[in-house]
Write a protein that holds these residues in place. Structure first.
Motif: not given
Length: 350
Positions: A238-248
């Motif tokens: 399993l390769h780390h490919v990034g993040v998601c971060a925009s939440f209220t």
């Protein structure tokens, strides 16, 4: 330095639009993936400034030298700094050029030299061109910069929307990330979003392998900062490919509570090393995270990937779309990603 347009000045900016404008009155350019850069030359004096007006001069001595040799004696140009690896642009290599040590700057200027792609002319001699319409600024640029040679280039342009649409698809293989549309009749508005940018939009299903807490998180009120995303490679890792971060703020609290129930021991997680050492993307950042069981799949939006094959990562922070309870984590592989048709960068650069 005494020019009719002087630093600090913000470059003209673009706002996103989902579709390429088809009506007449636009000039289209490839969207170069690099550092925005204004170049001020007054004889032997040369200054490079960033989109935020910060100085870039010391980091790119090869561009300073090229500006002295090839740009007009007194001028201000707007462009993009890029680094070429093989036959495509590589943003990672460009980012590495911002280094505090002068010895390293000198070394990198030879090992991974930058290029300057010029797409606007703001001043020539004693004349400011800011109030001239783009069609006149472009004509002046083509005349004044006709003799430039690498590492300085004058960007390709077209007034044909069909050609621009073809560029949007073909040029991505050379590392470009879309098309810019500029109104031909408008002057140059520093800091104004008067241009349009059309960027690639895609979605992918990814494994959510952990999360980091938000900087405002407390023991009494935990808040999620970002979710760590993974894709399975062909060897099953399993390769780390990034993040998601925009939440209220409310959603951050909900997600922190939801995901904390799925936390596992780091010793049992495939990303043990991620929390223990630096890598080329960490740049001194806090690498600690809360590992969770590998059971969740999320659909995220992204623009494009960066890096070769199964080392590719999301170029920017991904956007959370929805949970995919119908997908098995093992199905989240690199094979689902769009195959970008290769294209020779040398055919884009003039």
């Amino acid at each position: 330095m005494d020019l009719p347009v002087m630093p600090p000045i913000q470059p003209m900016l673009a706002k996103s639009t989902p579709r390429l404008p088809q009506a007449g009155g636009f000039l289209y350019e490839p969207k170069w993936d690099g550092f925005r850069c204004l170049v001020f030359r007054d004889g032997n004096e040369v200054e490079l400034t960033s989109r935020s007006t910060k100085p870039l001069t010391r980091y790119f001595p090869e561009i300073v030298a090229a500006a002295r040799e090839h740009l007009p004696e007194r001028c201000v140009v707007d462009g993009e700094l890029v680094v070429v690896a093989g036959d495509r642009l590589e943003f990672d290599l460009l980012s590495a050029r911002i280094h505090p040590a002068q010895s390293r700057i000198d070394e990198l200027s030879e090992a991974m030299p930058a290029r300057l792609v010029v797409f606007d002319l703001l001043a020539s001699g004693d004349e400011s061109l800011l109030d001239l319409p783009l069609r006149e600024r472009r004509a002046r640029a083509e005349s004044l910069l006709a003799g430039v040679v690498p590492p300085i280039h004058l960007t390709r342009v077209t007034a044909d929307a069909d050609v621009a649409a073809e560029w949007f698809t073909r040029f991505e293989g050379a590392g470009l990330d879309g098309v810019i549309a500029k109104p031909l009749d408008l002057g140059y508005t520093p800091g104004g979003r008067t241009m349009l940018k059309i960027k690639h939009k895609r979605t992918a299903d990814v494994v959510v392998a952990g999360y980091r807490l938000h900087k405002n998180s407390t023991a009494d009120e935990p808040l999620l900062g970002s979710m760590l995303l993974g894709l399975y490679a062909s060897d099953g890792s399993l390769h780390h490919v990034g993040v998601c971060a925009s939440f209220t703020a409310a959603r951050r609290a909900e997600l922190a509570a939801e995901l904390s129930a799925e936390a596992v021991d780091l010793a049992d997680h495939p990303w043990r090393a991620l929390a223990m050492g630096q890598n080329r993307w960490s740049a001194g950042k806090d690498l600690s995270f809360v590992p969770i069981a590998l059971t969740r799949v999320a659909e995220v939006g992204y623009e494009h990937m960066e890096g070769p094959g199964e080392e590719a990562r999301f170029r920017h922070t991904a956007q959370f779309k929805r949970w995919r309870i119908d997908r098995e984590p093992e199905s989240c592989t690199y094979r689902q990603l769009d195959e970008v048709v290769g294209y020779r960068l040398s055919e884009v650069l003039q």
